[in-house]
Design a protein around this motif. Structure first.
Motif, PDB file in Angstrom:
ATOM      1  N   GLU A  26      72.831   7.554  15.089  1.00  7.45           N
ATOM      2  CA  GLU A  26      72.932   7.881  16.522  1.00  7.45           C
ATOM      3  C   GLU A  26      74.316   8.417  16.879  1.00  7.45           C
ATOM      4  O   GLU A  26      74.467   9.202  17.802  1.00  7.45           O
ATOM      5  N   ARG A  53      60.450   0.851  14.727  1.00  4.97           N
ATOM      6  CA  ARG A  53      61.194   1.386  15.879  1.00  4.97           C
ATOM      7  C   ARG A  53      60.385   1.364  17.175  1.00  4.97           C
ATOM      8  O   ARG A  53      60.957   1.374  18.258  1.00  4.97           O
ATOM      9  N   ILE A  60      63.522  -3.593  17.721  1.00  3.40           N
ATOM     10  CA  ILE A  60      63.948  -2.737  18.844  1.00  3.40           C
ATOM     11  C   ILE A  60      65.132  -3.362  19.575  1.00  3.40           C
ATOM     12  O   ILE A  60      66.133  -2.691  19.852  1.00  3.40           O
ATOM     13  N   GLU A  61      65.042  -4.663  19.846  1.00  2.00           N
ATOM     14  CA  GLU A  61      66.126  -5.340  20.574  1.00  2.00           C
ATOM     15  C   GLU A  61      67.384  -5.442  19.717  1.00  2.00           C
ATOM     16  O   GLU A  61      68.501  -5.252  20.210  1.00  2.00           O
ATOM     17  N   ARG A  64      69.036  -2.082  19.721  1.00  2.00           N
ATOM     18  CA  ARG A  64      69.698  -1.830  21.010  1.00  2.00           C
ATOM     19  C   ARG A  64      71.032  -2.564  21.077  1.00  2.00           C
ATOM     20  O   ARG A  64      72.051  -2.004  21.487  1.00  2.00           O
ATOM     21  N   ARG A  65      71.038  -3.816  20.654  1.00  2.80           N
ATOM     22  CA  ARG A  65      72.274  -4.604  20.721  1.00  2.80           C
ATOM     23  C   ARG A  65      73.338  -4.082  19.762  1.00  2.80           C
ATOM     24  O   ARG A  65      74.524  -4.063  20.095  1.00  2.80           O
ATOM     25  N   ALA A  67      73.624  -0.978  18.735  1.00  2.66           N
ATOM     26  CA  ALA A  67      74.108   0.283  19.317  1.00  2.66           C
ATOM     27  C   ALA A  67      75.074  -0.006  20.460  1.00  2.66           C
ATOM     28  O   ALA A  67      76.104   0.664  20.602  1.00  2.66           O
ATOM     29  N   ASP A  68      74.762  -1.015  21.279  1.00  2.78           N
ATOM     30  CA  ASP A  68      75.670  -1.401  22.367  1.00  2.78           C
ATOM     31  C   ASP A  68      77.011  -1.876  21.824  1.00  2.78           C
ATOM     32  O   ASP A  68      78.064  -1.546  22.371  1.00  2.78           O
TER      33      ASP A  68
END
Length: 144
Positions: A26, A53, A60-61, A64-65, A67-68
């Motif tokens: 990403e 995905r 998924i969660e 997301r975490r 990536a955050d």
């Protein structure tokens, strides 16, 4: 809220590797890899990766975490660049950037409160005599 460690415990080694590769991808800019390449490196099919995905809530969660976390880690660098634009030390021939100052004030909520005034236009226009009459009525009401 569930911790990232509890999510991690419910994922397989391959899923954890896939998350790391997907997050890295990403932020790869022009050097992004295809989903096929990532799936092959992890040792699964592209469809399995797609399924994780799109259907695996823990995957998924966790993605997301992670990536955050990556994005939050970059905030220090971004803030440093913003400050260098404000003080003009590295860019713009030593002249502070007005746009950078604006962004700084917005980011930290330092702009004073502004009130917006709305104008409501009447469908009918008033002649001068009617305006005088309404002003006189308002004055009378204020006195009472």
């Amino acid at each position: 809220m569930e911790t990232i460690d509890s999510l991690k415990e419910r994922l397989t080694v391959q899923q954890l590797q896939a998350v790391e590769l997907l997050v890295e991808n990403e932020f790869a800019g022009k050097n992004k890899r295809t989903q096929d390449e990532i799936a092959n490196e992890v040792g699964v099919s592209r469809m399995t990766l797609f399924s994780w995905r799109t259907e695996n809530a823990d995957f998924i969660e966790y993605f997301r975490r992670k990536a955050d976390e990556r994005l939050n880690a970059m905030s220090v660098m971004v803030d440093a660049k913003l400050i260098s634009l404000i003080d003009g030390s590295q860019w713009n021939n030593g002249i502070p950037s007005a746009r950078a100052i604006d962004i700084f004030y917005r980011r930290f909520g330092l702009y004073p409160e502004h009130k917006k005034v709305l104008s409501i236009e009447s469908e009918k226009s008033l002649d001068i005599d009617e305006m005088k009459r309404q002003i006189e009525e308002m004055r009378k009401k204020r006195k009472n």
